[in-house]
Scaffold this active site. Structure first.
Site, PDB file in Angstrom:
ATOM      1  N   ARG A  26      -9.847   2.173   3.033  1.00  0.00           N
ATOM      2  CA  ARG A  26      -8.825   2.595   2.045  1.00  0.00           C
ATOM      3  C   ARG A  26      -8.585   4.128   2.327  1.00  0.00           C
ATOM      4  O   ARG A  26      -8.124   4.748   1.374  1.00  0.00           O
ATOM      5  CB  ARG A  26      -9.050   2.293   0.516  1.00  0.00           C
ATOM      6  CG  ARG A  26      -9.719   0.752   0.341  1.00  0.00           C
ATOM      7  CD  ARG A  26      -8.795  -0.206   0.630  1.00  0.00           C
ATOM      8  NE  ARG A  26      -7.710  -0.256  -0.048  1.00  0.00           N
ATOM      9  CZ  ARG A  26      -7.607  -0.892  -1.272  1.00  0.00           C
ATOM     10  NH1 ARG A  26      -8.218  -1.649  -1.454  1.00  0.00           N
ATOM     11  NH2 ARG A  26      -6.161  -1.088  -1.688  1.00  0.00           N
TER      12      ARG A  26
ATOM     13  N   ARG B   6      -4.206   5.744  -1.658  1.00  0.00           N
ATOM     14  CA  ARG B   6      -4.992   6.033  -2.571  1.00  0.00           C
ATOM     15  C   ARG B   6      -5.138   7.549  -2.974  1.00  0.00           C
ATOM     16  O   ARG B   6      -4.335   8.464  -3.759  1.00  0.00           O
ATOM     17  CB  ARG B   6      -6.324   5.346  -2.558  1.00  0.00           C
ATOM     18  CG  ARG B   6      -6.440   3.941  -2.741  1.00  0.00           C
ATOM     19  CD  ARG B   6      -7.631   3.522  -3.118  1.00  0.00           C
ATOM     20  NE  ARG B   6      -7.733   2.227  -3.842  1.00  0.00           N
ATOM     21  CZ  ARG B   6      -8.768   1.461  -3.723  1.00  0.00           C
ATOM     22  NH1 ARG B   6     -10.012   2.025  -3.591  1.00  0.00           N
ATOM     23  NH2 ARG B   6      -8.622   0.278  -4.577  1.00  0.00           N
TER      24      ARG B   6
ATOM     25  N   ARG C  83       4.853   7.462  -1.854  1.00  0.00           N
ATOM     26  CA  ARG C  83       5.039   6.358  -3.070  1.00  0.00           C
ATOM     27  C   ARG C  83       6.090   6.544  -4.025  1.00  0.00           C
ATOM     28  O   ARG C  83       6.542   5.766  -4.660  1.00  0.00           O
ATOM     29  CB  ARG C  83       3.737   6.084  -3.592  1.00  0.00           C
ATOM     30  CG  ARG C  83       2.665   5.074  -2.690  1.00  0.00           C
ATOM     31  CD  ARG C  83       3.280   3.658  -2.790  1.00  0.00           C
ATOM     32  NE  ARG C  83       2.865   3.028  -4.136  1.00  0.00           N
ATOM     33  CZ  ARG C  83       3.524   2.643  -4.959  1.00  0.00           C
ATOM     34  NH1 ARG C  83       4.802   3.023  -5.092  1.00  0.00           N
ATOM     35  NH2 ARG C  83       2.863   2.255  -6.119  1.00  0.00           N
TER      36      ARG C  83
ATOM     37  N   ASP D 270      -1.913  -4.990   3.479  1.00  0.00           N
ATOM     38  CA  ASP D 270      -2.525  -5.569   2.662  1.00  0.00           C
ATOM     39  C   ASP D 270      -3.148  -6.809   2.705  1.00  0.00           C
ATOM     40  O   ASP D 270      -2.325  -7.446   3.480  1.00  0.00           O
ATOM     41  CB  ASP D 270      -1.705  -5.686   1.061  1.00  0.00           C
ATOM     42  CG  ASP D 270      -2.891  -5.698   0.071  1.00  0.00           C
ATOM     43  OD1 ASP D 270      -3.530  -4.742  -0.486  1.00  0.00           O
ATOM     44  OD2 ASP D 270      -2.970  -6.849  -0.515  1.00  0.00           O
TER      45      ASP D 270
ATOM     46  N   TYR E 195      -8.312 -15.175  -4.882  1.00  0.00           N
ATOM     47  CA  TYR E 195      -7.054 -14.526  -5.709  1.00  0.00           C
ATOM     48  C   TYR E 195      -6.102 -15.827  -5.933  1.00  0.00           C
ATOM     49  O   TYR E 195      -5.227 -15.834  -6.774  1.00  0.00           O
ATOM     50  CB  TYR E 195      -6.320 -13.589  -4.624  1.00  0.00           C
ATOM     51  CG  TYR E 195      -6.848 -12.246  -4.803  1.00  0.00           C
ATOM     52  CD1 TYR E 195      -6.901 -11.679  -6.081  1.00  0.00           C
ATOM     53  CD2 TYR E 195      -7.466 -11.587  -3.761  1.00  0.00           C
ATOM     54  CE1 TYR E 195      -7.294 -10.349  -6.086  1.00  0.00           C
ATOM     55  CE2 TYR E 195      -7.930 -10.161  -3.773  1.00  0.00           C
ATOM     56  CZ  TYR E 195      -7.947  -9.606  -5.071  1.00  0.00           C
ATOM     57  OH  TYR E 195      -8.708  -8.484  -5.125  1.00  0.00           O
TER      58      TYR E 195
HETATM   59  O1  CP3 Z   1      -6.510   2.655   3.651  1.00  0.00           O
HETATM   60  C1  CP3 Z   1      -6.292   1.334   3.886  1.00  0.00           C
HETATM   61  O2  CP3 Z   1      -7.105   0.648   4.149  1.00  0.00           O
HETATM   62  C2  CP3 Z   1      -4.900   0.905   3.508  1.00  0.00           C
HETATM   63  C3  CP3 Z   1      -4.616  -0.345   3.685  1.00  0.00           C
HETATM   64  C4  CP3 Z   1      -5.134  -1.520   2.802  1.00  0.00           C
HETATM   65  C5  CP3 Z   1      -4.853  -1.917   1.326  1.00  0.00           C
HETATM   66  N1  CP3 Z   1      -5.218  -2.871   0.980  1.00  0.00           N
HETATM   67  C6  CP3 Z   1      -3.412  -0.922   0.868  1.00  0.00           C
HETATM   68  C7  CP3 Z   1      -3.308  -1.059  -0.705  1.00  0.00           C
HETATM   69  C8  CP3 Z   1      -6.236  -2.243   2.986  1.00  0.00           C
HETATM   70  C9  CP3 Z   1      -7.092  -2.298   4.262  1.00  0.00           C
HETATM   71  C10 CP3 Z   1      -6.327  -3.169   1.685  1.00  0.00           C
HETATM   72  C11 CP3 Z   1      -7.357  -4.236   1.732  1.00  0.00           C
HETATM   73  C12 CP3 Z   1      -7.343  -4.911   0.491  1.00  0.00           C
HETATM   74  N2  CP3 Z   1      -6.509  -5.234  -0.504  1.00  0.00           N
HETATM   75  C13 CP3 Z   1      -8.364  -5.454   0.036  1.00  0.00           C
HETATM   76  C14 CP3 Z   1      -9.746  -5.481   0.567  1.00  0.00           C
HETATM   77  C15 CP3 Z   1     -10.534  -4.216   0.636  1.00  0.00           C
HETATM   78  C16 CP3 Z   1     -11.380  -3.827  -0.774  1.00  0.00           C
HETATM   79  O3  CP3 Z   1     -10.995  -2.929  -1.237  1.00  0.00           O
HETATM   80  O4  CP3 Z   1     -12.229  -4.765  -1.151  1.00  0.00           O
HETATM   81  C17 CP3 Z   1      -8.458  -6.357  -1.409  1.00  0.00           C
HETATM   82  C18 CP3 Z   1      -9.451  -6.901  -2.064  1.00  0.00           C
HETATM   83  C19 CP3 Z   1      -7.111  -6.001  -1.528  1.00  0.00           C
HETATM   84  C20 CP3 Z   1      -6.199  -6.480  -2.726  1.00  0.00           C
HETATM   85  C21 CP3 Z   1      -5.431  -5.532  -3.510  1.00  0.00           C
HETATM   86  N3  CP3 Z   1      -4.430  -4.774  -3.135  1.00  0.00           N
HETATM   87  C22 CP3 Z   1      -5.759  -4.794  -4.660  1.00  0.00           C
HETATM   88  C23 CP3 Z   1      -7.097  -5.182  -5.537  1.00  0.00           C
HETATM   89  C24 CP3 Z   1      -4.881  -3.833  -4.922  1.00  0.00           C
HETATM   90  C25 CP3 Z   1      -4.887  -3.056  -6.390  1.00  0.00           C
HETATM   91  C26 CP3 Z   1      -4.806  -1.810  -6.272  1.00  0.00           C
HETATM   92  C27 CP3 Z   1      -5.893  -0.883  -5.139  1.00  0.00           C
HETATM   93  O5  CP3 Z   1      -5.494  -0.011  -4.853  1.00  0.00           O
HETATM   94  O6  CP3 Z   1      -6.897  -1.531  -4.844  1.00  0.00           O
HETATM   95  C28 CP3 Z   1      -3.886  -3.779  -3.730  1.00  0.00           C
HETATM   96  C29 CP3 Z   1      -2.771  -3.068  -3.741  1.00  0.00           C
HETATM   97  C30 CP3 Z   1      -2.837  -1.847  -2.679  1.00  0.00           C
HETATM   98  N4  CP3 Z   1      -3.245  -2.129  -1.419  1.00  0.00           N
HETATM   99  C31 CP3 Z   1      -2.600  -0.542  -2.721  1.00  0.00           C
HETATM  100  C32 CP3 Z   1      -2.907  -0.063  -1.342  1.00  0.00           C
HETATM  101  C33 CP3 Z   1      -2.709   1.364  -1.153  1.00  0.00           C
HETATM  102  C34 CP3 Z   1      -2.188   0.017  -4.038  1.00  0.00           C
HETATM  103  C35 CP3 Z   1      -0.749  -0.032  -4.154  1.00  0.00           C
HETATM  104  C36 CP3 Z   1       0.050   1.132  -4.656  1.00  0.00           C
HETATM  105  O7  CP3 Z   1       0.022   2.290  -3.655  1.00  0.00           O
HETATM  106  O8  CP3 Z   1       0.579   1.375  -5.712  1.00  0.00           O
END
Ligand code: CP3
Length: 366
Positions: free
Chosen positions: A45, A49, A58, A94, A171
């Site tokens: 991540r 973030r 964003r 994602d 999910y």
């Molecule tokens: O740095 C990175 O790894 C960016 C790419 C990435 C994202 N999601 C971007 C994202 C990756 C590798 C993921 C994987 C992901 N997504 C997982 C597996 C990793 C883990 O943490 O267990 C899971 C379970 C998800 C599902 C998901 N997507 C959730 C639970 C959420 C909610 C918010 C969060 O930050 O966790 C997302 C949205 C998401 N995916 C965001 C980002 C940057 C936040 C959205 C935003 O910018 O508003």
């Protein structure tokens, strides 16, 4: 002068000499369990973030727009490489994106996470899921990888990824983030034919998706099984492991694979047998002990607790040092966290960790 062997390498039996490496070469050497000049680092991540430049991006575009626009996704992927000096660049995407090609409608709700419009609960729901190639379902992901690979050059390895079938099923069935995924687990136990039908489709899609990413230029791929820790050995062995194993078998020899999960101390011997090249572990066991439980048959990625990074630098450094000491210079370690960066993390702490891991794992003669 390069080519000096440290005491640590002698302990682990390495006789090979190394010279200064690029980030990408360092990452790939560790992924193949070959000698490295320094331990490679990236953070789960890291793209998004906590970075202010990501927050600024964003402000202008919503999350799915960034993910679906290759130029913007690559911009976000490169941010941590520029700012932190990591050796791996994860694609900004994602785990939910392949749902679009499957014909499953979802949104990412701010402060909540992925929400499925019509959760998958019946045989008809599963029947309707389309198994498509990523060229059709998510062409923008493949285009982003092509662009990322070109932009990165040798600075860092390009990491592709997918959600594992179990975590995607959680999910899809429960429909939104929960703590226990009770509906997914009750389908698994109570309606095993439905469960197996869904897992078969998700596995087929994931194999095509990751093969597509590798063909587009991903150097390494990681399978995120974030909620696997909810299962015991029996459920994992019967309802999940056969699918995970099929994915890694299909990818064998195409690119190194990393199997990620958290809270899975109870599953490590089965995870070892699932067939990935590297296993990503969390902080619930010292990394050396986790590796021992994998019988040193795979490489290892990990395992700093992301919460620790919120503590003062001295405490962070002590924990980073403990991980490196525990690994003891053994070949096949990629430094990472045990789970994703917390949003409130100070990026300067992350940059310090990268510098510190690189400096204190330096195997080159000075
Ligand atoms: O740095 C990175 O790894 C960016 C790419 C990435 C994202 N999601 C971007 C994202 C990756 C590798 C993921 C994987 C992901 N997504 C997982 C597996 C990793 C883990 O943490 O267990 C899971 C379970 C998800 C599902 C998901 N997507 C959730 C639970 C959420 C909610 C918010 C969060 O930050 O966790 C997302 C949205 C998401 N995916 C965001 C980002 C940057 C936040 C959205 C935003 O910018 O508003």
């Amino acid at each position: 002068m390069a080519g000096y062997m440290t005491a640590k390498q002698q302990v682990s039996g390495s006789e090979e000499y190394v010279s200064e490496m690029t980030g990408s070469a360092r990452f790939m050497a560790a992924a193949h369990r070959r000698p490295v000049d320094r331990t490679p680092v990236w953070f789960m991540r890291q793209a998004g973030r906590c970075l202010p430049e990501y927050r600024a991006l964003r402000q202008r575009h919503d999350f799915l727009t960034v993910a679906r626009t290759p130029e913007l996704a690559v911009e976000a992927s490169l941010m941590p490489v520029d700012r932190l000096g990591v050796d791996g660049a994860v694609l900004f995407a994602d785990i939910m994106l392949p749902l679009e090609g499957m014909g499953v409608e979802f949104e990412i709700k701010p402060g909540v996470g992925p929400v499925i419009a019509h959760p998958i609960r019946t045989a008809e729901d599963i029947e309707r899921i389309r198994v498509v190639d990523p060229e059709e379902g998510t062409p923008y992901v493949l285009e982003a990888i092509r662009l990322l690979r070109r932009e990165l050059g040798e600075r860092a390895a390009a990491l592709g990824f997918a959600g594992a079938p179990f975590t995607l099923a959680c999910y899809l069935i429960d429909g939104r983030p929960t703590k226990e995924y009770p509906l997914a687990k009750s389908m698994m136990i109570g309606e095993p034919e439905l469960w197996h039908a869904l897992m078969t489709k998700l596995t087929d899609i994931t194999i095509r998706y990751l093969k597509g990413q590798i063909a587009a230029g991903a150097d390494v791929v990681q399978l995120f099984d974030s909620w696997l820790g909810l299962l015991g050995p029996k459920e994992f062995g019967e309802f999940v492991l056969p699918y995970t194993s099929r994915i890694f078998a299909e990818l064998q020899g195409l690119a190194p694979t990393i199997h990620f999960s958290t809270g899975t101390v109870q599953l490590l011997s089965q995870i070892r047998d699932a067939g990935s090249d590297m296993v990503s572990v969390d902080w619930r066991l010292p990394i050396g002990e986790a590796w021992q439980r994998l019988d040193f048959r795979t490489g290892i990625q990990g395992n700093l607790d992301p919460s620790i990074i919120l503590a003062p630098w001295e405490a962070v450094r002590a924990n980073v040092d403990a991980i490196l000491a525990d690994v003891g210079g053994r070949q096949g370690h990629i430094f990472n966290l045990g789970h994703g960066i917390l949003p409130q993390t100070d990026p300067d702490q992350l940059a310090r960790i990268v510098d510190h891991v690189h400096a204190s794992s330096n195997r080159l003669a000075t």
